[in-house]
Design a protein around this motif. Structure first.
Motif, PDB file in Angstrom:
ATOM      1  N   THR A 110       0.919  -1.093   0.042  1.00  0.00           N
ATOM      2  CA  THR A 110      -0.173   0.022  -0.061  1.00  0.00           C
ATOM      3  C   THR A 110       0.837   1.116   0.076  1.00  0.00           C
ATOM      4  N   PRO A 111       1.920   1.379  -0.768  1.00  0.00           N
ATOM      5  CA  PRO A 111       2.584   2.523  -0.858  1.00  0.00           C
ATOM      6  C   PRO A 111       1.521   3.808  -1.264  1.00  0.00           C
ATOM      7  N   ARG A 112       0.710   3.404  -2.097  1.00  0.00           N
ATOM      8  CA  ARG A 112      -0.498   4.376  -2.549  1.00  0.00           C
ATOM      9  C   ARG A 112      -1.745   3.466  -2.248  1.00  0.00           C
ATOM     10  N   LEU A 135       8.897   2.750   1.182  1.00  0.00           N
ATOM     11  CA  LEU A 135       9.427   1.458   2.001  1.00  0.00           C
ATOM     12  C   LEU A 135       9.856   0.655   0.961  1.00  0.00           C
ATOM     13  N   SER A 136      10.953   0.099   1.499  1.00  0.00           N
ATOM     14  CA  SER A 136      11.366  -0.877   0.852  1.00  0.00           C
ATOM     15  C   SER A 136      12.199  -1.952   1.587  1.00  0.00           C
ATOM     16  N   TRP A 137      12.668  -3.095   1.284  1.00  0.00           N
ATOM     17  CA  TRP A 137      13.367  -4.187   2.247  1.00  0.00           C
ATOM     18  C   TRP A 137      14.104  -3.779   3.249  1.00  0.00           C
ATOM     19  N   LYS A 138      14.732  -2.599   3.060  1.00  0.00           N
ATOM     20  CA  LYS A 138      15.560  -1.975   4.194  1.00  0.00           C
ATOM     21  C   LYS A 138      14.702  -1.623   5.309  1.00  0.00           C
ATOM     22  N   ASP A 139      13.191  -1.238   5.338  1.00  0.00           N
ATOM     23  CA  ASP A 139      12.728  -0.943   6.373  1.00  0.00           C
ATOM     24  C   ASP A 139      12.045  -2.306   6.949  1.00  0.00           C
TER      25      ASP A 139
END
Length: 302
Positions: A158-160, A211-215
């Motif tokens: 859900t980035p948007r 948001l990405s895998w680092k998060d």
């Protein structure tokens, strides 16, 4: 009328709930193709029953992250349940506990983690989005921990917010007598009505689109709770979830409310399971209405 299956509850809800509220719960994104496909895909999977096998003793118990459940069925997160009934998430928590299974509480619930915990004993997970204000995320996680929740279901699809046209037409807003209880006192702003959807405006301004895998790694650094990655529908992302230390995967297309024309979750399940290679557990939500749907899931992965 005696209710005999889940689908009949939906018909009753359509009769009794205000249109804006029913449509919020029942609708999907854009053309709602995936919403329909979430159900129809189950109908294309047929059973091959074996006969003359002793079934006089059946054990449906299973374990999830070390917790013993009465059945391989849990309750997925759904927002704003008090729009449907004054008991809302309280009733869901009590029912899950009585049935011996796990409830996942939506972070957009109309009851707080503390209030749900106060309903009595039970195994509960907490659904989470990552917001631009990471202090808010940390506060939510800490409160879930302190309230006795046992895992975090991190929603990653859900980035948007999906284009939910029923909400746009209805100018959906949370009824004035209700609030998103987990955010009271937190610096996330107010959910106001906008030209499309009050909820869309709220989410668009707060969820972190970077948001990405680092998060996922960052979230692991602030909690000891296991992290389930919710929103995986491809083998590639399944492998990345394993590589990034996820404790589990939830195959989900957000109830078909995000991106239309993605596969039904039951159609994506086998690919995700194969890519995970048994290293972490894989769960599924979307389209499940009957026990036979649960059997479909078990059949796909075995």
């Amino acid at each position: 009328m005696e209710i005999t299956n889940v689908t009949e509850y939906q018909a009753i809800a359509k009769q009794r709930l205000p249109k804006m509220i029913y449509d919020y719960y029942a609708s999907g994104a854009e053309d709602e193709w995936t919403l329909q496909e979430n159900r129809e895909a189950f109908a294309r999977i047929l059973f091959r029953p074996r006969i003359l096998i002793d079934v006089s003793k059946i054990d449906m118990t299973t374990t999830v992250l070390g917790f013993k459940l009465s059945m391989p069925i849990m309750i997925a997160p759904s927002a704003m349940q008090k729009m449907a009934h004054p008991d809302g998430e309280y009733a869901t928590a009590r029912a899950a506990s009585a049935a011996g299974t796990i409830m996942t509480l939506s972070s957009w619930a109309t009851s707080s983690v503390e209030e749900v915990a106060s309903t009595g004993p039970g195994i509960r997970f907490f659904q989470l989005y990552v917001y631009k204000n990471r202090k808010v995320v940390e506060q939510l996680v800490r409160r879930a921990e302190q309230a006795g929740f046992k895992a975090i279901a991190l929603t990653v699809d859900t980035p948007r917010l999906g284009r939910r046209e029923a909400d746009i037409k209805n100018r959906f807003v949370l009824p004035p007598n209700l609030t998103l209880k987990n955010f009271e006192g937190l610096d996330l702003g107010k959910m106001d009505q906008a030209n499309d959807s009050g909820l869309a405006s709220y989410v668009a301004g707060q969820i972190d689109r970077t948001l990405s895998w680092k998060d996922v790694k960052w979230l692991q650094s602030i909690t000891t709770l296991p992290i389930l990655v919710k929103g995986v529908i491809t083998g590639e992302d399944s492998r990345l979830a394993v590589e990034n230390g996820a404790a589990g995967i939830i195959v989900s297309n957000h109830g078909a409310r995000q991106l239309d024309y993605v596969p039904a979750t039951i159609s994506a399940l086998e690919e995700v399971v194969q890519a995970a290679r048994g290293q972490i557990p894989v769960f599924l939500d979307g389209g499940v209405r009957r026990g036979t749907d649960v059997d479909h899931n078990l059949g796909v992965v075995t």
